[in-house]
Design a protein around this motif. Sequence first.
Motif, short mmCIF file in Angstrom:
data_model
loop_
_atom_site.label_atom_id
_atom_site.label_comp_id
_atom_site.label_asym_id
_atom_site.label_seq_id
_atom_site.Cartn_x
_atom_site.Cartn_y
_atom_site.Cartn_z
N GLU A 165 45.97 -81.76 52.73
CA GLU A 165 47.31 -81.23 52.49
C GLU A 165 48.28 -81.70 53.57
O GLU A 165 48.25 -81.22 54.69
CB GLU A 165 47.27 -79.70 52.47
N PRO A 166 49.14 -82.69 53.24
CA PRO A 166 50.09 -83.16 54.25
C PRO A 166 51.07 -82.05 54.65
O PRO A 166 51.43 -81.21 53.83
CB PRO A 166 50.84 -84.29 53.53
N VAL A 167 51.47 -82.07 55.92
CA VAL A 167 52.46 -81.11 56.42
C VAL A 167 53.62 -81.92 56.99
O VAL A 167 53.45 -82.69 57.92
CB VAL A 167 51.85 -80.20 57.51
N ARG B 122 58.06 -71.94 55.84
CA ARG B 122 57.13 -72.86 55.18
C ARG B 122 57.29 -72.78 53.67
O ARG B 122 57.38 -71.69 53.12
CB ARG B 122 55.69 -72.49 55.52
N VAL B 123 57.31 -73.93 53.03
CA VAL B 123 57.32 -73.98 51.57
C VAL B 123 56.09 -74.79 51.16
O VAL B 123 55.91 -75.92 51.63
CB VAL B 123 58.59 -74.68 51.03
N ARG B 124 55.24 -74.19 50.30
CA ARG B 124 54.02 -74.89 49.89
C ARG B 124 54.21 -75.37 48.45
O ARG B 124 54.43 -74.57 47.55
CB ARG B 124 52.84 -73.94 49.99
N PHE C 14 48.26 -80.10 47.24
CA PHE C 14 49.25 -79.26 47.91
C PHE C 14 49.98 -80.06 48.98
O PHE C 14 49.42 -81.01 49.54
CB PHE C 14 48.58 -78.05 48.57
N LEU C 15 51.22 -79.66 49.23
CA LEU C 15 52.03 -80.29 50.27
C LEU C 15 52.81 -79.16 50.92
O LEU C 15 53.37 -78.31 50.22
CB LEU C 15 53.00 -81.30 49.63
N THR C 16 52.82 -79.12 52.24
CA THR C 16 53.58 -78.08 52.93
C THR C 16 54.79 -78.69 53.62
O THR C 16 54.66 -79.68 54.35
CB THR C 16 52.71 -77.34 53.96
N LEU C 17 55.95 -78.11 53.36
CA LEU C 17 57.18 -78.51 54.05
C LEU C 17 57.52 -77.39 55.03
O LEU C 17 57.50 -76.22 54.66
CB LEU C 17 58.33 -78.70 53.06
N VAL C 18 57.80 -77.75 56.26
CA VAL C 18 58.14 -76.76 57.27
C VAL C 18 59.57 -77.00 57.70
O VAL C 18 59.90 -78.06 58.25
CB VAL C 18 57.21 -76.87 58.50
N ASP C 19 60.44 -76.03 57.41
CA ASP C 19 61.83 -76.15 57.82
C ASP C 19 61.90 -75.70 59.28
O ASP C 19 61.72 -74.53 59.59
CB ASP C 19 62.69 -75.24 56.93
N LEU C 20 62.11 -76.67 60.17
CA LEU C 20 61.99 -76.39 61.60
C LEU C 20 63.30 -75.86 62.18
O LEU C 20 64.35 -76.46 61.99
CB LEU C 20 61.56 -77.65 62.34
N LEU D 255 51.76 -81.19 62.40
CA LEU D 255 52.67 -81.97 61.55
C LEU D 255 52.19 -83.41 61.37
O LEU D 255 51.78 -84.06 62.31
CB LEU D 255 54.07 -81.99 62.17
N ASP D 256 52.27 -83.89 60.13
CA ASP D 256 51.94 -85.29 59.86
C ASP D 256 53.16 -86.18 60.03
O ASP D 256 53.04 -87.38 60.23
CB ASP D 256 51.41 -85.44 58.43
N MET D 257 54.34 -85.59 59.92
CA MET D 257 55.58 -86.36 60.02
C MET D 257 56.75 -85.40 60.15
O MET D 257 56.66 -84.26 59.72
CB MET D 257 55.74 -87.21 58.75
#
Length: 295
Positions: A36-38, A76-78, A85-91, A115-117
């Motif tokens: 699951e990329p983050v 976090r939005v999954r 699955f992909l997780t986006l983290v609004d920093l 974090l992957d990116m």
Amino acid sequence: MKHPSGYALIRRHLRRYPHTLRQHLLQELNRLVTYEPVIGIMGKTGVGKSSLCNALFRSEVCAVNAVEACTRQPQRVRLRFGNHFLTLVDLPGVGESVTRDGEYRELYRDLMPQLDMVLWVLKADDRAYAVEEQFYQDVFAQFSGPIPPVLWVLNQVDKTEPAEQWRWLSAQPSALQAERIAQKQQAVARQLQIAEQDILPVSVRGRYRLSRLVEAMITRLPKQARSPLVPHLQNGYRTEAVISTASSSFGDAVVEVIDKVIDLAPLPLVARSALHAVTHTVARAARSLWGFFFG
């Protein structure tokens, strides 16, 4: 497990491996397939983070509302697509008070390894990026561990003056706008002391260069995160170039996993080198079965 056909075909290629090794390899392979990329999304409020994510990904990414801007936890939005699955983290952090810097340093110290990116979104028509520069120097440049790759997204380039010259039909800037966008890119690179090719001018409204951004993401993400990102992309961005990069990285990741498992196994040297010799056939199979797992 989904995709029995894919796993069954791989299993056939693993016949020459001892049983315990085979089980271990299938587990590791499954870990690669379900990785699951983050991805961290940074940028001040109003730079268009949500609309950018909605333009790139198949699932709706809901806007993080203004009320939550005062909570200093990352939102976090999954996203889910099929089995992926992909997780986006609004920093949080950019553009807030300097007094919170210490707090953010702590937060990022904990977050960075996950974090992957990072996609750092800037607004093309902003005059200056002093806040981003300060934050990048204070938090990222000072970070002692490995930093995830950062892509700087220069968003809303359709607003570059003279904005009325944007060519909506061909989704292109005018010659004058293109020149100014390039100047902006150089200026941002100079100010933030980053490489110019890490700055990607895009426009969601103007449908401009989003596929370039996706290609940059696929190229810069760690190997294991490339393929699992692909199912989440909108149709138009799952291009031949993207799929070819992803599938060959998947093959490479499979080779690394197999080599690691073989090296850790208590095997006589002869058996070990015989198994290493088969590795590339398995990797070739993994590449050709990419569509089973991620298509």
